[in-house]
Design a protein around this motif. Structure first.
Motif, PDB file in Angstrom:
ATOM      1  N   MET A 100       2.704   4.807 -17.788  1.00 16.76           N
ATOM      2  CA  MET A 100       1.553   5.166 -16.967  1.00 16.76           C
ATOM      3  C   MET A 100       1.893   4.925 -15.502  1.00 16.76           C
ATOM      4  N   LYS A 101       1.661   5.946 -14.679  1.00 18.91           N
ATOM      5  CA  LYS A 101       2.036   5.853 -13.275  1.00 18.91           C
ATOM      6  C   LYS A 101       0.865   5.364 -12.435  1.00 18.91           C
ATOM      7  N   ILE A 102       1.153   4.368 -11.569  1.00 17.70           N
ATOM      8  CA  ILE A 102       0.157   3.902 -10.616  1.00 17.70           C
ATOM      9  C   ILE A 102       0.777   3.920  -9.222  1.00 17.70           C
ATOM     10  N   ILE A 103      -0.035   4.208  -8.233  1.00 19.35           N
ATOM     11  CA  ILE A 103       0.401   4.222  -6.847  1.00 19.35           C
ATOM     12  C   ILE A 103      -0.322   3.125  -6.087  1.00 19.35           C
ATOM     13  N   ARG A 104       0.452   2.274  -5.418  1.00 19.30           N
ATOM     14  CA  ARG A 104      -0.111   1.260  -4.529  1.00 19.30           C
ATOM     15  C   ARG A 104       0.152   1.712  -3.097  1.00 19.30           C
ATOM     16  N   ALA A 105      -0.880   1.708  -2.257  1.00 24.53           N
ATOM     17  CA  ALA A 105      -0.757   2.301  -0.927  1.00 24.53           C
ATOM     18  C   ALA A 105      -1.364   1.413   0.145  1.00 24.53           C
ATOM     19  N   SER A 106      -0.740   1.450   1.323  1.00 24.70           N
ATOM     20  CA  SER A 106      -1.297   0.816   2.518  1.00 24.70           C
ATOM     21  C   SER A 106      -0.945   1.679   3.718  1.00 24.70           C
ATOM     22  N   THR A 107      -1.620   1.432   4.833  1.00 22.63           N
ATOM     23  CA  THR A 107      -1.395   2.250   6.023  1.00 22.63           C
ATOM     24  C   THR A 107       0.005   2.033   6.580  1.00 22.63           C
ATOM     25  N   ILE A 108       0.374   0.782   6.808  1.00 22.86           N
ATOM     26  CA  ILE A 108       1.701   0.480   7.343  1.00 22.86           C
ATOM     27  C   ILE A 108       2.506  -0.270   6.274  1.00 22.86           C
ATOM     28  N   PRO A 109       3.829  -0.127   6.291  1.00 18.37           N
ATOM     29  CA  PRO A 109       4.630  -0.742   5.226  1.00 18.37           C
ATOM     30  C   PRO A 109       4.617  -2.259   5.244  1.00 18.37           C
ATOM     31  N   LEU A 110       4.393  -2.860   6.418  1.00 18.47           N
ATOM     32  CA  LEU A 110       4.364  -4.318   6.482  1.00 18.47           C
ATOM     33  C   LEU A 110       3.304  -4.890   5.545  1.00 18.47           C
ATOM     34  N   SER A 111       2.155  -4.223   5.453  1.00 15.38           N
ATOM     35  CA  SER A 111       1.076  -4.725   4.590  1.00 15.38           C
ATOM     36  C   SER A 111       1.512  -4.774   3.136  1.00 15.38           C
ATOM     37  N   LEU A 112       2.136  -3.690   2.653  1.00 16.36           N
ATOM     38  CA  LEU A 112       2.627  -3.689   1.278  1.00 16.36           C
ATOM     39  C   LEU A 112       3.721  -4.735   1.098  1.00 16.36           C
ATOM     40  N   ASN A 113       4.608  -4.829   2.082  1.00 16.29           N
ATOM     41  CA  ASN A 113       5.745  -5.734   1.964  1.00 16.29           C
ATOM     42  C   ASN A 113       5.296  -7.187   1.903  1.00 16.29           C
ATOM     43  N   VAL A 114       4.225  -7.516   2.622  1.00 17.38           N
ATOM     44  CA  VAL A 114       3.736  -8.889   2.645  1.00 17.38           C
ATOM     45  C   VAL A 114       2.799  -9.167   1.470  1.00 17.38           C
ATOM     46  N   PHE A 115       1.788  -8.322   1.301  1.00 16.64           N
ATOM     47  CA  PHE A 115       0.752  -8.604   0.301  1.00 16.64           C
ATOM     48  C   PHE A 115       1.219  -8.346  -1.133  1.00 16.64           C
ATOM     49  N   CYS A 116       2.226  -7.486  -1.300  1.00 14.74           N
ATOM     50  CA  CYS A 116       2.680  -7.148  -2.651  1.00 14.74           C
ATOM     51  C   CYS A 116       4.068  -7.696  -2.950  1.00 14.74           C
ATOM     52  N   ARG A 117       4.487  -8.702  -2.213  1.00 12.48           N
ATOM     53  CA  ARG A 117       5.801  -9.303  -2.454  1.00 12.48           C
ATOM     54  C   ARG A 117       5.854  -9.887  -3.860  1.00 12.48           C
TER      55      ARG A 117
END
Length: 380
Positions: free
Chosen positions: A1-18
């Motif tokens: 099952m495919k899921i997409i996690r998205a944020s406006t800037i990559p820093l947010s994903l890199n920090v919050f989804c580490r």
């Protein structure tokens, strides 16, 4: 099952989804989406997931936003995910709209904080409208904390059911990483020595962007009003002259005061937290401030303002002190109280790490999220 996690800037994903995306990829086909940047490339390598860059503007930019919306719609049509889960305001608006237009069945947005409560006039009305559109296009709305949920209800942003996962917070904290090891303590001692801070001196630490709505002006004013040569203020974070800049008087005080040490952004804040005696976050608004959780894990008492998120982490008189926002006099009183009472500092510090471990340990936070996914996604 495919899921997409998205944020406006990559820093947010890199920090919050580490670590989180790697954890989720054991069960799902995970795709990360954000604006292009080195953080997105780093996240893809570290987490072992596929990343797709879609330019998105953080500010209001109608033409650019329409282009981003079209790109996201085309991406979602091509990828055919079961779920799109967005983080941060602009990504929430664009991704929820694009996902609904593309027929994505499960559309989740997490509100990590709200901008409109501290805005005024036309800007406030526009921000409230965009949040209403985000909620209308989503199938599930996750406020990061109860304060955010209460604001969404009170301002009638949405009438949909909402759910705070666990005790709040989207990131959780790695307690093995945020702890006082001999190595970190040695780095902290070297840092204090390099700044001319004696062992018996008391150090306040602020970690965050040096901008107005973080309450930096009030912090500097309160610190400057306390005449104690043993008290130091450590400012860890970057200034942002183009977004919500500090006033000139505050900047002059920071640069000229012999016991204010502005060290800029740091890749590892642990030695700076370990070098301090009290953490301070006098912000005007937050969603769920990770720095307060990190400070507690590093056994620091915290002084925070009575705002969303902060008051859900700090219990006044138990693991820190709470003061009104935008109140330099109250902040000065709280700083003076902890500066002059070693026993109180020790008692508040002793309660900090156990409370963080009980409510915000990373494994617990991740399990709350995966349980939520299991409840909203179709069985595989």
């Amino acid at each position: 099952m495919k899921i997409i996690r998205a944020s406006t800037i990559p820093l947010s994903l890199n920090v919050f989804c580490r670590g989180l995306l790697s954890h989720l990829s054991a069960e799902y086909d995970v795709v990360a989406v954000s604006s292009p940047g080195s953080d997105l490339d780093e996240l893809a390598r570290r987490e072992g997931v596929r990343a797709v860059a879609v330019p998105m503007e953080r500010r209001i930019a109608p033409l650019a936003d329409l282009r981003s919306l079209r790109r996201l719609w085309r991406l979602f049509r091509r990828e055919k995910p079961t779920m799109v889960h967005s983080l941060t305001p602009k990504a929430g608006l664009l991704c929820m709209m694009a996902a609904r237009l593309a027929g994505v069945p499960v559309r989740v947005h997490t509100f990590t904080g709200l901008v409109f409560p501290t805005a005024t006039g036309l800007k406030k009305r526009l921000l409230m409208l965009t949040d209403r559109i985000t909620c209308a296009c989503a199938t599930h709305i996750v406020p990061e904390g109860r304060g955010v949920m209460d604001d969404l209800r009170r301002h009638r942003i949405t009438r949909r059911p909402m759910r705070v996962l666990g005790h709040g917070n989207v990131r959780g904290i790695d307690l093995d990483h945020y702890r006082r090891t001999p190595e970190i303590e040695a780095q902290a001692a070297a840092l204090r020595a390099s700044l001319g801070i004696a062992r018996h001196h008391v150090v306040l630490v602020f970690v965050g962007r040096l901008v107005a709505d973080k309450g930096v002006a009030e912090l500097v004013e309160a610190f400057n009003a306390i005449d104690d040569p043993r008290l130091h203020l450590l400012l860890v974070g970057p200034p942002e002259a183009d977004v919500d800049p500090l006033d000139e008087a505050t900047i002059r005080t920071i640069t000229s005061h012999p016991r204010i040490h502005a060290v800029g952004a740091q890749p590892d804040v642990r030695p700076y937290l370990a070098a301090a005696d009290v953490a301070v976050l006098p912000s005007y608004r937050e969603g769920f401030p990770n720095v307060v959780i990190e400070s507690g894990a590093m056994e620091l008492p915290c002084i925070v303002t009575d705002i969303n998120g902060s008051r859900e982490i700090i219990e006044h008189g138990s693991n820190g002190l709470i003061v009104p926002p935008r109140d330099a006099a109250a902040l000065k009183q709280a700083i003076a109280q902890l500066n002059g009472d070693d026993g109180l500092r020790a008692r508040l510090a002793a309660r900090g790490r156990p409370m963080v471990a009980e409510r915000f340990e990373q494994g617990y936070v991740w399990n709350c999220l995966t349980d939520f996914y299991h409840g909203i996604l179709p069985a595989q």
